[in-house]
Design a protein around this motif. Structure first.
Motif, PDB file in Angstrom:
ATOM      1  N   ASN A 187       0.841  -1.213   0.000  1.00  0.00           N
ATOM      2  CA  ASN A 187       0.000   0.000   0.000  1.00  0.00           C
ATOM      3  C   ASN A 187       0.865   1.247   0.000  1.00  0.00           C
ATOM      4  O   ASN A 187       0.601   2.215  -0.706  1.00  0.00           O
ATOM      5  CB  ASN A 187      -0.881   0.052   1.263  1.00  0.00           C
ATOM      6  N   GLN A 188       1.913   1.184   0.811  1.00  0.00           N
ATOM      7  CA  GLN A 188       2.784   2.345   0.941  1.00  0.00           C
ATOM      8  C   GLN A 188       3.543   2.617  -0.362  1.00  0.00           C
ATOM      9  O   GLN A 188       3.633   3.758  -0.809  1.00  0.00           O
ATOM     10  CB  GLN A 188       3.760   2.101   2.092  1.00  0.00           C
ATOM     11  N   ILE A 189       4.047   1.555  -0.975  1.00  0.00           N
ATOM     12  CA  ILE A 189       4.776   1.726  -2.241  1.00  0.00           C
ATOM     13  C   ILE A 189       3.841   2.289  -3.313  1.00  0.00           C
ATOM     14  O   ILE A 189       4.206   3.212  -4.057  1.00  0.00           O
ATOM     15  CB  ILE A 189       5.374   0.380  -2.723  1.00  0.00           C
ATOM     16  N   VAL A 190       2.625   1.761  -3.366  1.00  0.00           N
ATOM     17  CA  VAL A 190       1.674   2.211  -4.392  1.00  0.00           C
ATOM     18  C   VAL A 190       1.362   3.695  -4.181  1.00  0.00           C
ATOM     19  O   VAL A 190       1.410   4.491  -5.129  1.00  0.00           O
ATOM     20  CB  VAL A 190       0.383   1.352  -4.367  1.00  0.00           C
ATOM     21  N   GLU A 191       1.093   4.063  -2.931  1.00  0.00           N
ATOM     22  CA  GLU A 191       0.765   5.471  -2.674  1.00  0.00           C
ATOM     23  C   GLU A 191       1.947   6.388  -3.000  1.00  0.00           C
ATOM     24  O   GLU A 191       1.803   7.385  -3.710  1.00  0.00           O
ATOM     25  CB  GLU A 191       0.323   5.681  -1.222  1.00  0.00           C
ATOM     26  N   GLU A 192       3.122   6.005  -2.522  1.00  0.00           N
ATOM     27  CA  GLU A 192       4.313   6.842  -2.789  1.00  0.00           C
ATOM     28  C   GLU A 192       4.581   6.983  -4.288  1.00  0.00           C
ATOM     29  O   GLU A 192       4.928   8.059  -4.768  1.00  0.00           O
ATOM     30  CB  GLU A 192       5.565   6.192  -2.169  1.00  0.00           C
ATOM     31  N   SER A 193       4.410   5.889  -5.000  1.00  0.00           N
ATOM     32  CA  SER A 193       4.703   5.913  -6.441  1.00  0.00           C
ATOM     33  C   SER A 193       3.690   6.784  -7.174  1.00  0.00           C
ATOM     34  O   SER A 193       4.052   7.562  -8.060  1.00  0.00           O
ATOM     35  CB  SER A 193       4.691   4.499  -7.015  1.00  0.00           C
ATOM     36  N   LEU A 194       2.423   6.648  -6.791  1.00  0.00           N
ATOM     37  CA  LEU A 194       1.389   7.467  -7.444  1.00  0.00           C
ATOM     38  C   LEU A 194       1.577   8.941  -7.094  1.00  0.00           C
ATOM     39  O   LEU A 194       1.399   9.816  -7.935  1.00  0.00           O
ATOM     40  CB  LEU A 194      -0.006   6.978  -7.057  1.00  0.00           C
ATOM     41  N   ARG A 195       1.961   9.211  -5.851  1.00  0.00           N
ATOM     42  CA  ARG A 195       2.262  10.608  -5.487  1.00  0.00           C
ATOM     43  C   ARG A 195       3.459  11.108  -6.296  1.00  0.00           C
ATOM     44  O   ARG A 195       3.447  12.217  -6.812  1.00  0.00           O
ATOM     45  CB  ARG A 195       2.577  10.727  -3.988  1.00  0.00           C
ATOM     46  N   GLY A 196       4.467  10.263  -6.393  1.00  0.00           N
ATOM     47  CA  GLY A 196       5.677  10.625  -7.132  1.00  0.00           C
ATOM     48  C   GLY A 196       5.390  10.913  -8.592  1.00  0.00           C
ATOM     49  O   GLY A 196       6.096  11.689  -9.234  1.00  0.00           O
ATOM     50  N   ALA A 197       4.341  10.296  -9.120  1.00  0.00           N
ATOM     51  CA  ALA A 197       3.985  10.511 -10.524  1.00  0.00           C
ATOM     52  C   ALA A 197       2.876  11.555 -10.658  1.00  0.00           C
ATOM     53  O   ALA A 197       2.261  11.679 -11.721  1.00  0.00           O
ATOM     54  CB  ALA A 197       3.559   9.192 -11.161  1.00  0.00           C
ATOM     55  N   ALA A 198       2.617  12.278  -9.574  1.00  0.00           N
ATOM     56  CA  ALA A 198       1.643  13.378  -9.576  1.00  0.00           C
ATOM     57  C   ALA A 198       0.266  12.941 -10.069  1.00  0.00           C
ATOM     58  O   ALA A 198      -0.404  13.650 -10.816  1.00  0.00           O
ATOM     59  CB  ALA A 198       2.161  14.544 -10.417  1.00  0.00           C
ATOM     60  N   ILE A 199      -0.168  11.761  -9.626  1.00  0.00           N
ATOM     61  CA  ILE A 199      -1.490  11.301 -10.046  1.00  0.00           C
ATOM     62  C   ILE A 199      -2.306  10.730  -8.881  1.00  0.00           C
ATOM     63  O   ILE A 199      -3.446  10.306  -9.034  1.00  0.00           O
ATOM     64  CB  ILE A 199      -1.374  10.276 -11.206  1.00  0.00           C
ATOM     65  N   TRP A 200      -1.746  10.774  -7.698  1.00  0.00           N
ATOM     66  CA  TRP A 200      -2.416  10.199  -6.526  1.00  0.00           C
ATOM     67  C   TRP A 200      -3.803  10.804  -6.318  1.00  0.00           C
ATOM     68  O   TRP A 200      -4.792  10.083  -6.174  1.00  0.00           O
ATOM     69  CB  TRP A 200      -1.530  10.403  -5.299  1.00  0.00           C
ATOM     70  N   ASP A 201      -3.883  12.127  -6.331  1.00  0.00           N
ATOM     71  CA  ASP A 201      -5.171  12.759  -6.036  1.00  0.00           C
ATOM     72  C   ASP A 201      -6.243  12.372  -7.057  1.00  0.00           C
ATOM     73  O   ASP A 201      -7.415  12.268  -6.710  1.00  0.00           O
ATOM     74  CB  ASP A 201      -5.028  14.288  -5.988  1.00  0.00           C
ATOM     75  N   GLU A 202      -5.820  12.165  -8.278  1.00  0.00           N
ATOM     76  CA  GLU A 202      -6.804  11.829  -9.318  1.00  0.00           C
ATOM     77  C   GLU A 202      -7.303  10.391  -9.212  1.00  0.00           C
ATOM     78  O   GLU A 202      -8.371  10.082  -9.724  1.00  0.00           O
ATOM     79  CB  GLU A 202      -6.193  12.051 -10.712  1.00  0.00           C
ATOM     80  N   VAL A 203      -6.537   9.518  -8.611  1.00  0.00           N
ATOM     81  CA  VAL A 203      -6.939   8.100  -8.639  1.00  0.00           C
ATOM     82  C   VAL A 203      -7.129   7.470  -7.259  1.00  0.00           C
ATOM     83  O   VAL A 203      -7.534   6.312  -7.171  1.00  0.00           O
ATOM     84  CB  VAL A 203      -5.925   7.229  -9.444  1.00  0.00           C
ATOM     85  N   LYS A 204      -6.886   8.211  -6.186  1.00  0.00           N
ATOM     86  CA  LYS A 204      -6.870   7.571  -4.865  1.00  0.00           C
ATOM     87  C   LYS A 204      -8.199   6.921  -4.489  1.00  0.00           C
ATOM     88  O   LYS A 204      -8.211   5.970  -3.718  1.00  0.00           O
ATOM     89  CB  LYS A 204      -6.398   8.540  -3.788  1.00  0.00           C
ATOM     90  N   ASP A 205      -9.298   7.413  -5.062  1.00  0.00           N
ATOM     91  CA  ASP A 205     -10.599   6.827  -4.741  1.00  0.00           C
ATOM     92  C   ASP A 205     -11.023   5.723  -5.697  1.00  0.00           C
ATOM     93  O   ASP A 205     -12.135   5.218  -5.611  1.00  0.00           O
ATOM     94  CB  ASP A 205     -11.673   7.929  -4.748  1.00  0.00           C
ATOM     95  N   ARG A 206     -10.163   5.403  -6.637  1.00  0.00           N
ATOM     96  CA  ARG A 206     -10.535   4.356  -7.601  1.00  0.00           C
ATOM     97  C   ARG A 206      -9.393   3.396  -7.884  1.00  0.00           C
ATOM     98  O   ARG A 206      -9.255   2.880  -8.990  1.00  0.00           O
ATOM     99  CB  ARG A 206     -11.037   5.006  -8.896  1.00  0.00           C
ATOM    100  N   LEU A 207      -8.607   3.131  -6.849  1.00  0.00           N
ATOM    101  CA  LEU A 207      -7.413   2.296  -7.040  1.00  0.00           C
ATOM    102  C   LEU A 207      -7.730   0.881  -7.510  1.00  0.00           C
ATOM    103  O   LEU A 207      -6.924   0.249  -8.179  1.00  0.00           O
ATOM    104  CB  LEU A 207      -6.618   2.210  -5.727  1.00  0.00           C
ATOM    105  N   LYS A 208      -8.938   0.415  -7.142  1.00  0.00           N
ATOM    106  CA  LYS A 208      -9.271  -0.980  -7.476  1.00  0.00           C
ATOM    107  C   LYS A 208      -9.992  -1.090  -8.823  1.00  0.00           C
ATOM    108  O   LYS A 208     -10.386  -2.170  -9.229  1.00  0.00           O
ATOM    109  CB  LYS A 208     -10.141  -1.582  -6.368  1.00  0.00           C
ATOM    110  N   THR A 209     -10.177   0.045  -9.501  1.00  0.00           N
ATOM    111  CA  THR A 209     -10.835  -0.025 -10.813  1.00  0.00           C
ATOM    112  C   THR A 209      -9.778  -0.200 -11.905  1.00  0.00           C
ATOM    113  O   THR A 209      -8.584   0.045 -11.691  1.00  0.00           O
ATOM    114  CB  THR A 209     -11.645   1.251 -11.113  1.00  0.00           C
TER     115      THR A 209
END
Ligand SMILES: Nc1ncnc2c1ncn2[C@@H]1O[C@H](COP(=O)(O)OP(=O)(O)OP(=O)(O)O)[C@@H](O)[C@H]1O
Ligand SMILES: [Mg+2]
Length: 256
Positions: free
Chosen positions: A126-148
Motif C-alpha cells: 500500500n505504501q509503495i503504491v501510494e508513494e509511487s502514485l504521489r511521485g507521478a503526480a497522479i495520486w489525487d486523481e486516482v486515490k478513490d478508484r485504485l481498485k478499478t
C-alpha cells in the motif's frame, strides 16, 4: 574523448556501436549522462535515438540479431559485463511512447513490479503504491478508484501510471521514449512538470521530437543524425548557439 560538461556522471558510454544484423545503427557513440539531470535526445526519425536509449538498460538484448560493441558504465558497473539484467532493468526503468498498462486495476499495475520482487506484505505494498502514485503526480486523481481498471483512465493519466509503475521499482534512472507524443497539450504539460520535479530524485533520459519540450525540460541535449552524436551540450547552448551547422538546421526546422 569526452566533452567536459557540468555535473556528476551517472552513465558513461564509450565507443558504442550497434548493428541490427548487417546494418549498423549506432556509430561510436560516447557520452556522459549526468546524475539528477534531464538529458534529451533529439534528431530526425530513424537516427537511432530509441536504439541508443534501449542500450542503456539492455532492452535491445531482446531483439534477434543485435550485435553491440563498446562499453556502458552505470554506477561504475559495466552493464554489458554483468549478467544481472533483471537488476539492471530494476535500476534503469523505462516509460514508452504509448501507455502500456496491464488490463488490471490501477493498484495492481503499480504493485506488479514490487510483487514480482517478492514483496507480499499488504501494508508495505500500500505504501509503495501510494508513494509511487504521489511521485507521478497522479495520486489525487486516482486515490478513490485504485481498485478499478487502469484502462479506464485517460491517456495522460495512463502515462502517469506508467511513470508510477516505473517509480515503484525504486530506480535510479528512468528512460522515456517520446512519453508525451500520444498526449494532448494539457497532459503533456503535466508530464513535463512531473519530469522536472522528478529530477530531484532520478536521472532522466528522454527522447522527444518536440523541440520546445527538449528546451523546456532538459538540462543537456544530444543531437543524433544517422546513428551518430553530432552535438551534445547544455540545452541552452544547443538551442541558442549550436556549433554544428547540421544541429542548427535541425532545430530551426530546415530538415528532419
Ligand atoms: N528491431 C529492429 N530491427 C532492424 N532494424 C531496426 C530495428 N529497430 C530499429 N531499426 C533501424 O535502426 C535505425 C534507428 O532506428 P530507431 O528506432 O532507433 O530510430 P529513432 O531515432 O528512434 O526514430 P523515430 O524518431 O522514428 O522513433 C533505423 O534505420 C531503423 O530502421
Ligand atoms: Mg524512436
Amino acid at each position: 574523448m569526452y566533452q567536459q560538461l557540468n555535473g556528476k556522471t551517472k552513465i558513461n558510454v564509450h565507443d558504442l556501436n550497434l548493428w541490427y544484423g548487417e546494418k549498423q545503427a549506432l556509430f561510436s557513440v560516447s557520452m556522459n549522462i549526468m546524475e539528477k539531470e534531464v538529458t534529451a535526445f533529439i534528431g530526425p526519425s530513424g537516427c537511432g535515438k530509441s536504439t541508443f536509449l534501449r542500450t542503456l538498460n539492455r532492452m535491445n538484448d531482446l531483439i534477434d540479431g543485435v550485435k553491440i560493441s563498446g562499453d556502458i558504465t552505470i554506477n561504475d558497473e559495466n552493464i554489458y559485463k554483468s549478467n544481472d539484467v533483471i537488476k539492471l532493468r530494476t535500476k534503469v526503468g523505462m516509460v514508452f511512447q504509448k501507455a502500456n498498462l496491464f488490463p488490471m486495476s490501477i493498484y495492481d499495475n503499480v504493485a506488479y513490479g514490487p510483487r514480482g520482487q517478492g514483496i507480499k506484505n499488504k501494508k508495505e505494498l500500500n505504501q509503495i503504491v501510494e508513494e509511487s502514485l504521489r511521485g507521478a503526480a497522479i495520486w489525487d486523481e486516482v486515490k478513490d478508484r485504485l481498485k478499478t481498471s487502469a484502462l479506464g483512465l485517460s491517456g495522460g493519466q495512463q502515462q502517469r501510471i506508467c511513470i508510477a509503475r516505473a517509480i515503484a521499482m525504486k530506480p535510479d534512472v528512468i528512460l522515456m521514449d517520446e512519453p508525451t507524443s500520444a498526449l494532448d497539450p494539457i497532459s503533456t504539460l503535466k508530464v513535463e512538470e512531473l519530469i522536472t520535479q522528478m529530477k530531484e530524485n532520478y536521472t532522466i533520459v528522454i527522447v522527444t521530437h518536440n523541440m520546445q519540450q527538449a528546451a523546456r525540460v532538459s538540462d543537456k541535449t544530444a543531437f543524433f543524425l544517422n546513428g551518430e552524436i553530432i552535438e551534445y551540450d547544455e540545452t541552452d547552448l544547443i538551442f541558442s548557439r549550436p556549433r554544428d551547422k547540421r544541429t542548427e538546421d535541425y532545430i530551426t526546422g530546415r530538415f528532419g
